[in-house]
Design a protein around this motif. Structure first.
Motif, PDB file in Angstrom:
ATOM      1  N   ALA A  32       0.904  -1.595   0.521  1.00 43.85           N
ATOM      2  CA  ALA A  32       0.343  -0.300  -0.168  1.00 43.85           C
ATOM      3  C   ALA A  32       0.595   0.821  -0.213  1.00 43.85           C
ATOM      4  O   ALA A  32       1.584   1.725   0.709  1.00 43.85           O
ATOM      5  CB  ALA A  32      -1.172   0.167   1.272  1.00 43.85           C
ATOM      6  N   GLN A 143      -2.869  -2.477  -9.007  1.00 43.89           N
ATOM      7  CA  GLN A 143      -4.537  -1.306  -8.863  1.00 43.89           C
ATOM      8  C   GLN A 143      -5.155  -2.801  -8.539  1.00 43.89           C
ATOM      9  O   GLN A 143      -6.546  -2.305  -8.561  1.00 43.89           O
ATOM     10  CB  GLN A 143      -4.425  -1.073 -10.207  1.00 43.89           C
ATOM     11  CG  GLN A 143      -3.841   0.789 -10.405  1.00 43.89           C
ATOM     12  CD  GLN A 143      -4.232   1.006 -11.695  1.00 43.89           C
ATOM     13  OE1 GLN A 143      -5.100   1.628 -12.337  1.00 43.89           O
ATOM     14  NE2 GLN A 143      -3.265   1.222 -13.187  1.00 43.89           N
ATOM     15  N   ASP A 145      -7.293  -2.459  -5.803  1.00 43.87           N
ATOM     16  CA  ASP A 145      -8.662  -1.338  -5.533  1.00 43.87           C
ATOM     17  C   ASP A 145      -9.525  -1.737  -6.915  1.00 43.87           C
ATOM     18  O   ASP A 145     -10.763  -0.844  -6.810  1.00 43.87           O
ATOM     19  CB  ASP A 145      -8.210  -0.348  -5.549  1.00 43.87           C
ATOM     20  CG  ASP A 145      -7.777   0.662  -5.974  1.00 43.87           C
ATOM     21  OD1 ASP A 145      -8.180   1.015  -6.839  1.00 43.87           O
ATOM     22  OD2 ASP A 145      -6.185   0.372  -5.586  1.00 43.87           O
ATOM     23  N   ARG A 146      -8.733  -1.975  -8.053  1.00 41.85           N
ATOM     24  CA  ARG A 146     -10.247  -1.933  -9.454  1.00 41.85           C
ATOM     25  C   ARG A 146     -10.865  -3.319 -10.001  1.00 41.85           C
ATOM     26  O   ARG A 146     -10.698  -3.325 -10.848  1.00 41.85           O
ATOM     27  CB  ARG A 146      -8.720  -1.775 -10.426  1.00 41.85           C
ATOM     28  CG  ARG A 146      -8.284  -0.072 -10.752  1.00 41.85           C
ATOM     29  CD  ARG A 146      -9.643   1.291 -10.059  1.00 41.85           C
ATOM     30  NE  ARG A 146      -9.924   1.055 -11.999  1.00 41.85           N
ATOM     31  CZ  ARG A 146     -11.074   1.658 -11.460  1.00 41.85           C
ATOM     32  NH1 ARG A 146     -11.460   2.476 -10.435  1.00 41.85           N
ATOM     33  NH2 ARG A 146     -11.979   1.681 -13.080  1.00 41.85           N
ATOM     34  N   SER A 172      -1.582  -1.276  -4.353  1.00 39.71           N
ATOM     35  CA  SER A 172      -2.599  -0.665  -3.924  1.00 39.71           C
ATOM     36  C   SER A 172      -2.895   0.590  -3.860  1.00 39.71           C
ATOM     37  O   SER A 172      -1.744   1.233  -2.789  1.00 39.71           O
ATOM     38  CB  SER A 172      -4.375  -0.849  -3.511  1.00 39.71           C
ATOM     39  OG  SER A 172      -4.922   0.225  -3.493  1.00 39.71           O
ATOM     40  N   ARG A 174      -5.190   3.103  -3.230  1.00 40.14           N
ATOM     41  CA  ARG A 174      -6.343   2.578  -2.711  1.00 40.14           C
ATOM     42  C   ARG A 174      -6.758   2.158  -2.131  1.00 40.14           C
ATOM     43  O   ARG A 174      -7.660   0.848  -2.239  1.00 40.14           O
ATOM     44  CB  ARG A 174      -7.437   3.960  -3.702  1.00 40.14           C
ATOM     45  CG  ARG A 174      -7.297   5.008  -3.730  1.00 40.14           C
ATOM     46  CD  ARG A 174      -7.812   5.149  -4.942  1.00 40.14           C
ATOM     47  NE  ARG A 174      -7.189   3.936  -6.258  1.00 40.14           N
ATOM     48  CZ  ARG A 174      -6.434   4.518  -7.295  1.00 40.14           C
ATOM     49  NH1 ARG A 174      -5.596   5.644  -7.010  1.00 40.14           N
ATOM     50  NH2 ARG A 174      -5.934   3.704  -8.276  1.00 40.14           N
ATOM     51  N   PRO A 175      -6.193   1.440  -0.828  1.00 40.22           N
ATOM     52  CA  PRO A 175      -6.258   0.351  -0.411  1.00 40.22           C
ATOM     53  C   PRO A 175      -7.839   0.432   1.115  1.00 40.22           C
ATOM     54  O   PRO A 175      -8.425  -0.787   0.606  1.00 40.22           O
ATOM     55  CB  PRO A 175      -5.450   0.327   0.952  1.00 40.22           C
ATOM     56  CG  PRO A 175      -4.419   1.093   0.775  1.00 40.22           C
ATOM     57  CD  PRO A 175      -4.496   1.900  -0.095  1.00 40.22           C
ATOM     58  N   LEU A 178     -10.829  -1.125  -1.386  1.00 39.19           N
ATOM     59  CA  LEU A 178     -10.552  -2.561  -1.220  1.00 39.19           C
ATOM     60  C   LEU A 178     -11.790  -3.554  -0.266  1.00 39.19           C
ATOM     61  O   LEU A 178     -11.885  -2.894   0.886  1.00 39.19           O
ATOM     62  CB  LEU A 178      -9.059  -3.861  -0.540  1.00 39.19           C
ATOM     63  CG  LEU A 178      -7.822  -3.462  -1.871  1.00 39.19           C
ATOM     64  CD1 LEU A 178      -6.857  -4.222  -1.522  1.00 39.19           C
ATOM     65  CD2 LEU A 178      -8.216  -4.755  -2.630  1.00 39.19           C
TER      66      LEU A 178
END
Ligand SMILES: [Zn+2]
Length: 350
Positions: A32, A143, A145-146, A172, A174-175, A178
């Motif tokens: 992260a 990525q 989180d996508r 990620s 933007r953890p 998730l």
């Protein structure tokens, strides 16, 4: 390159080398940290070290790992080498070139820039068999989180019953996006931005022609992310955002394309400077010191409150851009907000 060549992420690298030395490899890791900070580079080199034909666990390296916080102060001659890849064998080369049969790379694809359930199912299938050549089957999911909802749920199954001799590395920026159930099943490793003076030294080391002022600017614009700072068009991107900002205020903007995310990122830097200057009047605190005059001209008549409000609004739009927003509507909306918050300013023709 190898793990030892990764700069500025010693803590993360030490943890990973510790895992190899102790032969305790987690089934799932979550890297992260901001974009462009070295997460993927570290992931690839960690996988290389895991599968390298020449990585030998040095005798005593387990004990050394216990002392790790102290090893940096030991003289070179007695600092033992930590597990790393050779960066030359066939396994290392294949991983580097992304054609190792046991190493899989997944990233968002298609119009929606998503990781689909099909990609996850394919991975699941591939992980089911023993490694062909290496010690581990490894998947690097960039990525992460996508992942869309279906993909995330399918992935959860894999996490709950991890195939033996496999490792999943989720990357990620933007953890928090998730699924909590995914996050809790991964060992998290944080990657941090580099301090400005370190950035400055590294940029100058890599590019000898760069002056100290220029390196400082790149360091600040990149927010301590070396990968990002070494992008050639970082300053161009910043200048483009400033022109767009002026155009939007002057209502002269033409219908134009360009990357909205980049634009919003660069605008934040300008708004940060505008707010700082408005609040303190000090130009030594500015990031874009080289364009101070133009910026202060643009600032005339703007209120600090409006600048801060605009920064917050644009930040929220940027955050929501991970959901597919209509590009044209978003651009018009940004345009509207800029005029509303900074509209009393007349930048003149420059
Ligand atoms: Zn090797």
């Amino acid at each position: 390159m190898a793990l030892k060549d990764i700069i500025g992420q010693e803590r993360a690298v030490n943890i990973l080398q510790g895992c190899i030395a102790k032969e305790r490899i987690p089934h799932a890791l979550l890297f992260a940290g901001d974009e462009g900070i070295g997460k993927k580079l570290t992931a690839v080199n960690f996988v290389k070290a895991l599968n390298c034909n020449k990585t030998v666990k040095k005798p005593g390296s387990e004990e050394v790992m216990e002392l790790l916080p102290l090893t940096s102060s030991l003289p070179d001659s007695i600092t033992p080498s930590l597990p790393d890849s050779c960066d030359a064998c066939s396994s290392c080369t294949k991983t580097e070139k992304r054609n190792h049969p046991d190493v899989f790379f997944i990233e968002p694809e298609g119009d929606g820039e998503q990781i689909t359930v099909a990609a996850i199912r394919e991975l699941e299938e591939a992980l089911r068999y023993k490694p062909f050549e290496g010690n581990y089957k490894a998947a690097v999911i960039d990525q992460a989180d996508r992942m869309n909802a279906a993909a995330a749920n399918a992935f959860l199954d894999t996490l709950e019953a991890p195939p033996p001799q496999s490792i999943l590395i989720l990357i990620s920026a933007r953890p928090e996006m998730l699924l909590p159930t995914i996050r809790s099943r991964c060992q998290r490793i944080n990657f941090n931005p580099l301090p400005l003076h370190v950035m400055c030294a590294l940029i100058q080391e890599r590019s000898h022609k760069v002056s100290r002022e220029h390196a400082m600017l790149l360091g600040e614009l990149s927010g301590g992310r070396l990968g990002y700072a070494m992008q050639e068009d970082l300053i161009e991107q910043r200048d483009h955002a400033f022109t767009t900002l002026k155009d939007m205020i002057n209502r002269t903007d033409e219908e134009e394309g360009g990357d909205m995310k980049e634009l919003l990122d660069s605008l934040q830097v300008w708004l940060r400077d505008m707010a700082v200057f408005k609040a303190t009047g000090r130009s030594d605190l500015l990031i874009n010191r080289d364009r101070e005059d133009e910026m202060t001209a643009l600032l005339r008549g703007a209120a600090l409150e409006g600048i801060l409000k605009l920064a917050r609004e644009l930040y929220n739009i940027r955050k929501n851009m991970y959901f597919s927003l209509n590009e044209k509507l978003t651009r018009n909306y940004i345009n509207l907000l800029i005029r509303k918050r900074l509209g009393r300013i007349h930048a003149g023709k420059q």
